[in-house]
Design a protein around this motif. Structure first.
Motif, short mmCIF file in Angstrom:
data_model
loop_
_atom_site.label_atom_id
_atom_site.label_comp_id
_atom_site.label_asym_id
_atom_site.label_seq_id
_atom_site.Cartn_x
_atom_site.Cartn_y
_atom_site.Cartn_z
N LEU A 111 35.90 38.20 46.15
CA LEU A 111 37.19 38.10 46.86
C LEU A 111 37.09 37.57 48.30
CD1 LEU A 111 40.06 39.13 46.42
CD2 LEU A 111 39.40 41.14 47.38
N LYS A 112 36.14 37.55 48.85
CA LYS A 112 35.80 37.08 50.49
C LYS A 112 35.43 35.65 50.39
CE LYS A 112 34.29 41.21 52.63
NZ LYS A 112 32.97 41.95 53.38
N ILE A 117 33.45 42.16 45.40
CA ILE A 117 33.90 42.00 46.80
C ILE A 117 33.51 40.66 47.38
CG2 ILE A 117 33.76 42.88 49.13
CD1 ILE A 117 33.57 45.70 47.94
N SER A 142 41.11 34.92 43.50
CA SER A 142 42.37 35.68 43.70
C SER A 142 42.20 36.92 43.23
CB SER A 142 43.30 34.94 42.64
OG SER A 142 42.89 35.11 41.44
N ARG A 143 43.24 37.91 43.45
CA ARG A 143 43.07 39.18 43.14
C ARG A 143 42.98 39.27 41.42
NH1 ARG A 143 48.27 41.34 46.15
NH2 ARG A 143 48.90 39.42 45.38
N ALA A 144 43.85 38.40 40.72
CA ALA A 144 43.59 38.49 39.31
C ALA A 144 42.35 38.17 38.88
CB ALA A 144 44.64 37.42 38.90
N THR A 181 39.44 38.28 40.56
CA THR A 181 38.58 39.58 41.09
C THR A 181 38.55 40.81 39.97
OG1 THR A 181 38.55 38.56 43.17
CG2 THR A 181 37.72 40.81 42.81
N VAL A 182 39.73 40.98 39.65
CA VAL A 182 40.28 42.30 38.77
C VAL A 182 39.68 41.90 37.51
CG1 VAL A 182 41.85 43.83 37.91
CG2 VAL A 182 42.08 43.16 40.19
N SER A 183 39.88 40.89 36.84
CA SER A 183 39.39 40.58 35.47
C SER A 183 37.98 40.33 35.71
CB SER A 183 39.97 39.26 35.11
OG SER A 183 39.58 38.23 35.94
N GLU A 237 46.64 32.68 41.61
CA GLU A 237 47.13 33.82 40.96
C GLU A 237 47.59 33.45 39.62
OE1 GLU A 237 46.73 37.16 41.54
OE2 GLU A 237 45.89 37.17 43.79
N ALA A 293 42.25 34.24 35.82
CA ALA A 293 41.86 35.70 35.48
C ALA A 293 40.96 35.32 34.08
CB ALA A 293 43.05 36.21 34.89
#
Length: 105
Positions: free
Chosen positions: A82-83, A79, A87-89, A91-93, A52, A57
Motif C-alpha cells: 500500500l505504501k 502495508i 490500490s486498496r483493491a 492490497t485487500v485482495s 482501482e 485486484a
C-alpha cells in the motif's frame, strides 16, 4: 468471579507464549516487506497494482497466492504494498488471498 494473582500470572504466561509463536511469521512478513521495498520499484507497483480496477485486484490475488505467509506475516507485507502505491483493491485482495493458501490454513 474474582481475579486472583494466579489467573493474572497464567494469562501473562499464555500471552507471552502466543507472542513467541507469532514472532517468526511477523519477522517473515517484515523481511518480505523489506525485500519488496529494496528490489521492486515504486513505478512497477503503481503500474501493475495502482488502479482501482478488477485487473489490479486479480494481480494482487495472483501475487498473494504463492506467498508462504500466515495472517500475521501478511499484514506488514500488505502495508508495504500500500505504501509503495498499490490500490486498496489490490492490497485487500492480496491480504485475503495470501493467508488462505498458507501452511497453517
Amino acid at each position: 468471579m474474582e481475579f486472583s494473582l494466579h489467573m493474572i500470572h497464567q494469562f501473562l504466561l499464555e500471552l507471552l507464549k502466543l507472542l513467541g509463536e507469532m514472532a517468526p511469521y511477523l519477522v517473515l512478513g517484515f523481511v518480505l516487506a523489506g525485500i519488496l521495498h529494496a528490489f521492486v520499484s515504486k513505478q512497477a507497483v503503481v503500474r501493475h497494482l495502482g488502479k482501482e480496477s478488477i485487473g489490479s485486484a486479480l494481480k494482487g490475488t495472483l501475487i498473494g497466492v504463492p506467498m508462504p505467509l500466515c495472517s500475521c506475516g501478511v499484514i506488514p507485507t500488505g502495508i508495504g504494498l500500500l505504501k509503495r502505491g498499490a490500490s486498496r483493491a489490490a492490497t485487500v485482495s492480496f491480504l485475503i488471498s495470501t493467508p488462505q493458501t498458507g501452511v497453517d490454513s
